[in-house]
Design a protein around this motif. Structure first.
Motif: not given
Ligand SMILES: *Cc1c(COP(=O)(O)O)cnc(C)c1O
Length: 466
Positions: A111-135
């Motif tokens: 079931f963890k895919d329900f959240a983590l598939q979305l989390l990856g996309r959310l992170l990339d979206y927000v980081l693109e907007k902010r021009k940031q990177h995370v590890v």
């Protein structure tokens, strides 16, 4: 929507910052300042919506300050199209008015895919907007690592380093992590145990100087609010499929860190008629002991046939304690500081309130195997050991047979073949078609000594722009 800490001292944050933060600076967890509430009429109007559309209705109020509606819709459409069943979270009937909701149709079969598939996309979206990177740095003994890697494999602004204990995870679980291709994916096998891995992660979050100030760490464990948020949706989905909101439902939830069942509690607070929530644990039963005796006390970790629920403390339980204490952060802080040193209780009237909200049961390995065998003999349907615990607890705790009882099916049985054979069944659970060649795929991982400086040195050297 603002988010506040359960310990009352850290500053309130908006959705973007909550997404990128792990623990709050006061050691607490972030929760929404207030919840959206949906009327019965509104929920009824969602009947028949595809999963991604329903997800939009339920989750948009939580993210609306950060993400335009169309972008969020598109993200959800992509997220839930990678699941291998058109219904995304299909229901399977076990008996009269008794169901399993299959939450294992995602890429890593839990079931963890329900959240983590979305989390990856959310992170990339927000980081693109902010021009940031995370590890992303995480330790795993099982399902979280593979789900996080699958969720982040296409992220441009994220590098992910997952530590697992060398030669101490099952072959299916290791291969699900190490066979995923991508420059930003790094598997580290640490010559130590799971606790060593976790300690290294904790230490690294505490002092990130090894990254030289050029990037920052982000967390993907279930203290991340976005994970809880995504799990609220399937409670609505199951209810709508079985006649809700015009009748109420009961849910039984295999529980470790209290994330998944906390999402069910929130669905109820948001207006979904739920008349019973069952906390189903294995022998690591701190929650069941609390619910039955008002004593919150850590015991030794036990290894069971349901390893994804092998925990000593349930981190998300803090979010419930916050509500039980009238959202008084100072009271929660005091309670949890005492709980770190020894057993604690809460005031009787608060505990009685918790008992009204939840039932609970603890299921040992023998009863888990008996349940797998019984259900297979009755229905030719194979349960994974975590789901079996849910089914068993549902049957033991059921209050009203006229109310549909839905157990959350948290993993595919092929992930845990040992429990199936321990049950005395000769049938071998097959991996689904998209993973049938798992054992032929090329693996990539690096073995490192049990040393935090070696692990940090590896990360500093290998993230994308290092
Ligand atoms: C993570 C996990 C659980 C426990 O979920 P929590 O949200 O931590 O309570 C149960 N079953 C499976 C298969 C899991 O991977």
């Amino acid at each position: 929507m603002r988010y506040i800490s359960t310990r009352g001292e850290a500053p309130a944050l908006g959705f973007e910052d909550v997404l990128l933060t792990g623990l709050a600076t006061d050691g607490g967890l972030y929760v929404p300042e207030s919840l959206p509430h949906f009327s019965v009429e509104e929920i009824r109007s969602w009947r028949g919506l595809p999963y991604a559309e329903l997800a939009y209705k339920v989750m948009y109020p939580f993210v609306e300050d950060a993400i335009p509606a169309d972008d969020f819709r598109e993200m959800l459409g992509e997220t839930y199209s990678v699941f291998s069943h058109q219904a995304v979270a299909p229901l399977v009937q076990l008996d009269t008015n008794e169901w399993v909701m299959e939450l294992f149709r995602g890429p890593t079969l839990a079931f963890k895919d329900f959240a983590l598939q979305l989390l990856g996309r959310l992170l990339d979206y927000v980081l693109e907007k902010r021009k940031q990177h995370v590890v992303i740095m995480g330790a795993t003994s099982g399902d979280t690592g593979s789900a996080a890697i699958e969720g982040c494999r296409r992220c441009e602004h994220v590098d992910i380093f997952i530590l697992h204990p060398y030669q101490r995870v099952s072959e299916v679980q290791r291969r699900q992590m190490t066979t995923v291709q991508g420059d930003n994916i790094h598997n580290i096998a640490v010559k130590g145990n799971f606790d060593d891995c976790q300690r290294m992660v904790k230490e690294s979050f505490g002092n990130q100087s090894f990254l030289g100030g050029k990037t920052q760490l982000a967390a993907v464990n279930s203290i991340n609010w976005a994970r809880i948020m995504a799990q609220i949706v399937y409670y609505f989905q199951a209810s709508l499929a079985l006649g809700g909101p015009d009748r109420s439902m009961a849910f039984s939830v295999p529980t470790g860190n209290f994330g998944d069942i906390f999402a069910g509690y929130l669905a109820k607070k948001m207006g979904l008629p739920i008349s019973q929530l069952v906390i189903a644990t294995n022998r690591n039963d701190i929650l069941h002991r609390f619910m039955s005796g008002n004593k919150y006390e850590q015991h030794q970790l036990e290894h069971t046939l349901s390893p994804s629920m092998d925990i000593m403390v349930s981190s998300n339980f803090e979010r419930l304690l916050f509500d039980l204490h009238g959202r008084d952060g100072a009271a929660v802080k005091d309670l949890l500081e005492r709980a770190a040193k020894g057993p604690v209780s809460i005031e009787d009237y608060r505990w009685k309130h918790a008992r009204k909200l939840f039932d609970s049961d603890a299921v040992d390995d023998k009863a888990t195997c008996d349940t797998i065998r019984d259900i297979y003999e009755q229905n030719e349907y194979l349960l994974d050991p975590h789901t079996a615990i849910g089914v068993r607890a549902a049957r033991n705790c059921r209050r009203d047979s006229a109310v549909p009882m839905i157990t959350l099916g948290t993993a595919h049985p092929a992930k845990f073949p040992d429990a199936i054979s321990e049950s005395g069944l000769v049938v071998k659970p097959q991996l689904p078609a998209h993973m049938a060649d798992l054992f032929e795929r090329e693996e990539r991982y690096t073995v490192l000594d049990n040393s935090v400086s070696e692990v940090q040195g590896f990360i500093a050297k290998h993230w994308k722009n290092a």
